[in-house]
Design an enzyme around this catalytic site. Structure first.
Site: not given
Length: 285
Positions: A272, A15, A107, A125, A46
Site C-alpha cells: 500500500k 517490505e 511455514d 533457520a 517476501t
C-alpha cells in the site's frame, strides 16, 4: 553495504510481497516505482511457503536492485527446500547482483507429508544460515520475535535460537511486527544481556482495518495493547476513519521508538504505497 548504514545512521526500509494472482503481478512494479520515490534504505521481498513464488521474489528483487538502484533483501525459506534448491536460488541471486537474503525456516507447505517434514534438509533457520555462509557469498539477515516465536517454550529459549542465528552468520535481524513498544524495549534489553550484538530492525505493521487486525494476530501472535483495541472500537466501522487512525498509531509508535534510540525501522507496507507515504511524511515532517 547495509551494515555501514546501520553503523552510520538510522535506516527506514520497506517490505513488499509478490501478488499471488498472476494478473496482479505487473502492478507490483508500479508499487515499487512509487515506494522508490520515498527513498527507502532497502526493500525486502517476501517468499512463498516452500519457495512457491521464489521466481517472483527474484524478479522483484532484481528490479529493485538493478533498475531502481535500491538495496534489496530477498526472503528465502528452507522448510521445503533441498540443499541443491537453495544453491540454485543463490546462483540466480548472485547473477542478478542481489547480495542479501532474509533467511527463514518458513511455514510448512500444505502438501508436505509428515515424513517429508521430518526428513527435511534444514530443521531451523540457523542451519540454513550456516549452509549459505559456507557455500555462497550471500549476506544474511534473520528474523526475531519481540514476544517470542509462538513455537518456543519461553523467551529464554527463543533468545538462545537468536544466538544460534548470530553465531551461524546472521549479520542483522528484522523483527516480527509488534504493537506495544514496551514489549520491544524489554526484548532489546534481554537480547543485549544475552549477547546479541548485531543490529535489529523494528518491524512495524500499520493496522488500517479491523479485519486486518484479526488476520495479523492469527499469523503473528502479537499482543494488542488497549490503545489499539480502543482505536478499533472507535473507528472500526468507518473504513476511512479507521485507516487514518491506524496510520496515526503507526506514526506515533515509530516516533516513540526513534525518541528512545531505536533507529532502524522496517515497515510492512502490504504493498500500500499511499499508506507508506503518509507514514513517512508523518514521521519526518
Amino acid at each position: 553495504m547495509l551494515q555501514d548504514m546501520f553503523e552510520s545512521k538510522g535506516t527506514f526500509s520497506f517490505e513488499v510481497f509478490p501478488p499471488k494472482k498472476e494478473g496482479e503481478f505487473e502492478k507490483a512494479f508500479d508499487v515499487l516505482n512509487e515506494l522508490s520515490k520515498l527513498a527507502p534504505d532497502f526493500i525486502s521481498v517476501t517468499y512463498g511457503a516452500g519457495g512457491s513464488r521464489s521466481g517472483k521474489t527474484l524478479e522483484l528483487a532484481d528490479y529493485i536492485q538493478n533498475t531502481l538502484g535500491i538495496d534489496t533483501i530477498a526472503h528465502m525459506t528452507c522448510v521445503g527446500s533441498k540443499k541443491e534448491d537453495l544453491l540454485a536460488v543463490s546462483e540466480q541471486l548472485n547473477a542478478n547482483n542481489v547480495n542479501y537474503v532474509l533467511a527463514l525456516r518458513g511455514d510448512r507447505p500444505a502438501d508436505m507429508s509428515d515424513g517429508q517434514y521430518a526428513a527435511r534438509d534444514f530443521l531451523h533457520a540457523n542451519d540454513m544460515i550456516a549452509f549459505l555462509r559456507e557455500n555462497t557469498q550471500l549476506h544474511m539477515a534473520g528474523a526475531c520475535y519481540p514476544e517470542k516465536h509462538f513455537e518456543s517454550f519461553s523467551m529464554e529459549s527463543d533468545l538462545n535460537n537468536l544466538i544460534k542465528k548470530q553465531d551461524a552468520g546472521a549479520e542483522f535481524f528484522i523483527s516480527q511486527m509488534f504493537f506495544d513498544n514496551d514489549y520491544y524495549y524489554s526484548f532489546l534489553d534481554k537480547a543485549d544481556r544475552k549477547g546479541i550484538s548485531i543490529p535489529i530492525c523494528a518491524g512495524i505493521m500499520p493496522i488500517t482495518s479491523a479485519k486486518q487486525l484479526g488476520t495479523t494476530i492469527t499469523l503473528s501472535g502479537s499482543s494488542i495493547p488497549k490503545a489499539l483495541t480502543d482505536l478499533i472500537a472507535a473507528y472500526g466501522d468507518n473504513k476511512e476513519d479507521m485507516r487514518k487512525a491506524g496510520i496515526d498509531y503507526a506514526i506515533r509508535q515509530i516516533r516513540d521508538l526513534q525518541e528512545n534510540g531505536v533507529n532502524n525501522i522496517h515497515l510492512y507496507t502490504m504493498n500500500k504505497t499511499k499508506t507508506a507515504r503518509e507514514i513517512m511524511e508523518g514521521v519526518y515532517r
